[in-house]
Scaffold this active site. Sequence first.
Site, short mmCIF file in Angstrom:
data_model
loop_
_atom_site.label_atom_id
_atom_site.label_comp_id
_atom_site.label_asym_id
_atom_site.label_seq_id
_atom_site.Cartn_x
_atom_site.Cartn_y
_atom_site.Cartn_z
N CYS A 89 12.72 -76.43 16.21
CA CYS A 89 12.54 -77.30 17.38
C CYS A 89 12.20 -78.70 16.85
CB CYS A 89 11.45 -76.76 18.30
SG CYS A 89 9.78 -76.87 17.63
N CYS B 216 8.75 -78.88 15.01
CA CYS B 216 8.75 -78.21 13.70
C CYS B 216 9.63 -78.96 12.70
CB CYS B 216 9.21 -76.76 13.84
SG CYS B 216 7.96 -75.69 14.62
N GLU C 131 11.46 -68.14 6.98
CA GLU C 131 10.60 -67.95 5.80
C GLU C 131 10.54 -69.21 4.94
OE1 GLU C 131 8.52 -65.67 5.86
OE2 GLU C 131 9.46 -64.24 7.21
N HIS D 269 3.78 -70.49 12.74
CA HIS D 269 4.59 -69.94 13.83
C HIS D 269 4.56 -70.91 15.01
CE1 HIS D 269 4.19 -65.73 11.99
NE2 HIS D 269 5.40 -66.21 11.77
#
Length: 189
Positions: A169, A172, A135, A144
């Site tokens: 990852c 991200c 979040e 996402h």
Amino acid sequence: MIAIVPIGEVPGDVLSFLQTNLSAFYARYGIEVRIIGGLSLNAFSHAFDMYRGQFLGRAFLPALSLVKRDFRALAVLGVVDVDLYEPGLNFIFGIAHPGFGVALISLYRLYPEFYGEPPDRKLLKERALKEAMHELGHVFGLEHCPNPKCVMHFSNSIIDTDIKSWMYCESCLRKLEERISRSHVRSGT
């Protein structure tokens, strides 16, 4: 600063675990993580759907945005121990509003006991950390991720939560670092 705000009765050991682990992660960006007071669940009685037996997740976000403003926080993470939903969904583990800079996670469906399993505090805390990282990722503008091991992967069930890591990852993480550096510039921190 990222403020963690318990809403209603929330286990202290889970809050401490979140603070410790989020602090360890965000320290690399010069961001402190603190637990700030708490809000009464009674203030959100309007969000309770008697027929569903759940609280509307988005109803908590405006109050959390006031905490963000009052404490001049970079982000706020609310933590609640009640069942949450959003229209069109049976339940949610959490919700975020990047524009407000706030997020909310629910512990309710993270307890192994919810699924008929024996109590396991370690598993509960790991699940809570994954949801908090997820979040907060949304708060900082992440979408996402298709990688099922990335914490930004969508959790359709607790199985998805258990499969993924508590970490971003590589892709991200790069996006997060870019967005945090931009947030620091905007907020003057």
